[in-house]
Enzyme design. Sequence first.
Site, short mmCIF file in Angstrom:
data_model
loop_
_atom_site.label_atom_id
_atom_site.label_comp_id
_atom_site.label_asym_id
_atom_site.label_seq_id
_atom_site.Cartn_x
_atom_site.Cartn_y
_atom_site.Cartn_z
N ASP A 141 109.66 35.02 -25.47
CA ASP A 141 108.36 34.69 -26.08
C ASP A 141 108.04 33.22 -25.90
O ASP A 141 107.32 32.62 -26.70
CB ASP A 141 108.38 35.07 -27.57
CG ASP A 141 107.00 35.11 -28.16
OD1 ASP A 141 106.88 35.03 -29.40
OD2 ASP A 141 106.01 35.21 -27.40
N LYS A 144 105.18 31.46 -20.51
CA LYS A 144 105.12 32.74 -19.77
C LYS A 144 105.58 32.61 -18.32
O LYS A 144 106.08 33.56 -17.76
CB LYS A 144 103.71 33.31 -19.88
CG LYS A 144 103.16 33.30 -21.30
CD LYS A 144 104.16 33.83 -22.35
CE LYS A 144 103.79 33.42 -23.76
NZ LYS A 144 104.88 33.72 -24.74
N ASP A 169 107.21 39.44 -24.74
CA ASP A 169 105.90 39.41 -25.37
C ASP A 169 104.86 38.91 -24.36
O ASP A 169 105.20 38.25 -23.38
CB ASP A 169 105.92 38.49 -26.60
CG ASP A 169 104.63 38.56 -27.41
OD1 ASP A 169 104.28 37.58 -28.09
OD2 ASP A 169 103.94 39.62 -27.35
N ASN A 170 103.59 39.20 -24.61
CA ASN A 170 102.47 38.59 -23.87
C ASN A 170 102.43 38.89 -22.37
O ASN A 170 101.94 38.05 -21.59
CB ASN A 170 102.48 37.06 -24.04
CG ASN A 170 102.60 36.63 -25.45
OD1 ASN A 170 103.57 35.97 -25.84
ND2 ASN A 170 101.63 37.00 -26.26
N GLU A 199 98.16 39.24 -30.85
CA GLU A 199 98.32 39.13 -32.30
C GLU A 199 97.01 38.78 -32.99
O GLU A 199 96.27 37.90 -32.58
CB GLU A 199 99.39 38.07 -32.66
CG GLU A 199 99.26 36.74 -31.95
CD GLU A 199 100.08 36.67 -30.68
OE1 GLU A 199 100.34 37.72 -30.07
OE2 GLU A 199 100.47 35.57 -30.29
C1 7JO Z 1 105.41 29.31 -25.57
C2 7JO Z 1 104.93 29.59 -26.97
C3 7JO Z 1 106.03 29.78 -28.00
C4 7JO Z 1 107.01 28.64 -28.19
O1 7JO Z 1 107.91 28.57 -27.09
C5 7JO Z 1 108.36 27.22 -26.97
N1 7JO Z 1 108.89 27.08 -25.61
C6 7JO Z 1 108.17 27.07 -24.47
N2 7JO Z 1 108.99 27.00 -23.40
C7 7JO Z 1 110.25 26.93 -23.88
C8 7JO Z 1 111.52 26.85 -23.26
N3 7JO Z 1 111.64 26.81 -21.93
N4 7JO Z 1 112.64 26.83 -24.04
C9 7JO Z 1 112.49 26.90 -25.39
N5 7JO Z 1 111.32 27.00 -26.04
C10 7JO Z 1 110.20 27.00 -25.29
C11 7JO Z 1 107.14 26.40 -27.31
O2 7JO Z 1 107.51 25.12 -27.77
C12 7JO Z 1 106.47 27.23 -28.40
O3 7JO Z 1 106.87 26.79 -29.68
N6 7JO Z 1 104.11 30.83 -26.97
C13 7JO Z 1 102.89 30.83 -26.42
O4 7JO Z 1 102.46 29.88 -25.76
C14 7JO Z 1 101.98 31.99 -26.74
C15 7JO Z 1 100.60 31.84 -26.52
C16 7JO Z 1 99.71 32.85 -26.87
C17 7JO Z 1 98.26 32.69 -26.62
C18 7JO Z 1 97.47 33.79 -26.28
C19 7JO Z 1 96.10 33.64 -26.06
C20 7JO Z 1 95.52 32.38 -26.18
F1 7JO Z 1 94.19 32.25 -26.02
C21 7JO Z 1 96.29 31.27 -26.51
C22 7JO Z 1 97.66 31.43 -26.73
C23 7JO Z 1 100.18 34.04 -27.47
C24 7JO Z 1 101.55 34.19 -27.68
O5 7JO Z 1 102.04 35.32 -28.27
C25 7JO Z 1 102.46 33.19 -27.30
O6 7JO Z 1 103.81 33.44 -27.49
MG MG Z 2 104.12 35.54 -27.95
#
Ligand code: 7JO
Ligand code: MG
Length: 214
Positions: A141, A144, A169-170, A199
């Site tokens: 998650d 992407k 997810d997504n 969501e």
């Molecule tokens: C990426 C984020 C979730 C978190 O992931 C951490 N992260 C990242 N890369 C790494 C790594 N490589 N290692 C560890 N952590 C890591 C980051 O700091 C965020 O806190 N999730 C999303 O961007 C996300 C976006 C949408 C979304 C959908 C429609 C829209 F119009 C706008 C946004 C929906 C979702 O359901 C998501 O899940």
């Molecule tokens: Mg997600």
Amino acid sequence: TRSTRPQRMLKAVQKKATKGDPESVISAIDYFCKHSEWAMNVGDEKGSILDSVVTEVNPSTVLELGTYCGYSTVRIARLLSPGTKFITLEFNPANVTIARQIIAYAGLQDKVTVVEGSSGDLIPQMKERFGITTFDFIFLDHWKDRYLPDIKLFEECGLLRKGSVLLADNVICPGAPEYLEYVRNSPRYESRYYPAHLEYTKVEDGLEKSVFLE
Ligand SMILES: C[C@H](C[C@H]1O[C@@H](n2cnc3c(N)ncnc32)[C@H](O)[C@@H]1O)NC(=O)c1cc(-c2ccc(F)cc2)cc(O)c1O
Ligand SMILES: [Mg+2]
């Protein structure tokens, strides 16, 4: 200075939920996202699918990529058997701080280890740092465009065993087209799509479940 959305989400949990009650923490976050501010938690509709897959797998070792505020972390941790090893990775330190507080408010801090860092750096360290040989269940998650490189990293690091389940997810919104193409065409995975919605919206999205066959 103005608070952040994760900080406001934590406040809503502290105000609305009952300490030590994971269900009330989940409900408080879903209420906040439906009535105050949208946030990128997996949400209630996809969350129920996540619950059913976790329950079906009943894993002994779990990895989550992309903790964010800990909503899916709480959903997963509340279903795990005692003694299960559960690690969640988050590279934004501000999100780590909020997630640890939300997980603790749910009373699940002893069920999961929140590790600050990037999946690309941490996945190769899983064996030496956490004594993990293979993961039974992985929830993707995070960014992407990291889904595909990270599943290849799992293979290279020998972190998958016959029957390991990956749930992403997504896969439609924002989308992970290269990942989908890989798991759906690779002979090493049995893949299935669970249709749902982004969501807290009516936008199409869904989860992809892939079982490692090797
Ligand atoms: C990426 C984020 C979730 C978190 O992931 C951490 N992260 C990242 N890369 C790494 C790594 N490589 N290692 C560890 N952590 C890591 C980051 O700091 C965020 O806190 N999730 C999303 O961007 C996300 C976006 C949408 C979304 C959908 C429609 C829209 F119009 C706008 C946004 C929906 C979702 O359901 C998501 O899940
Ligand atoms: Mg997600």
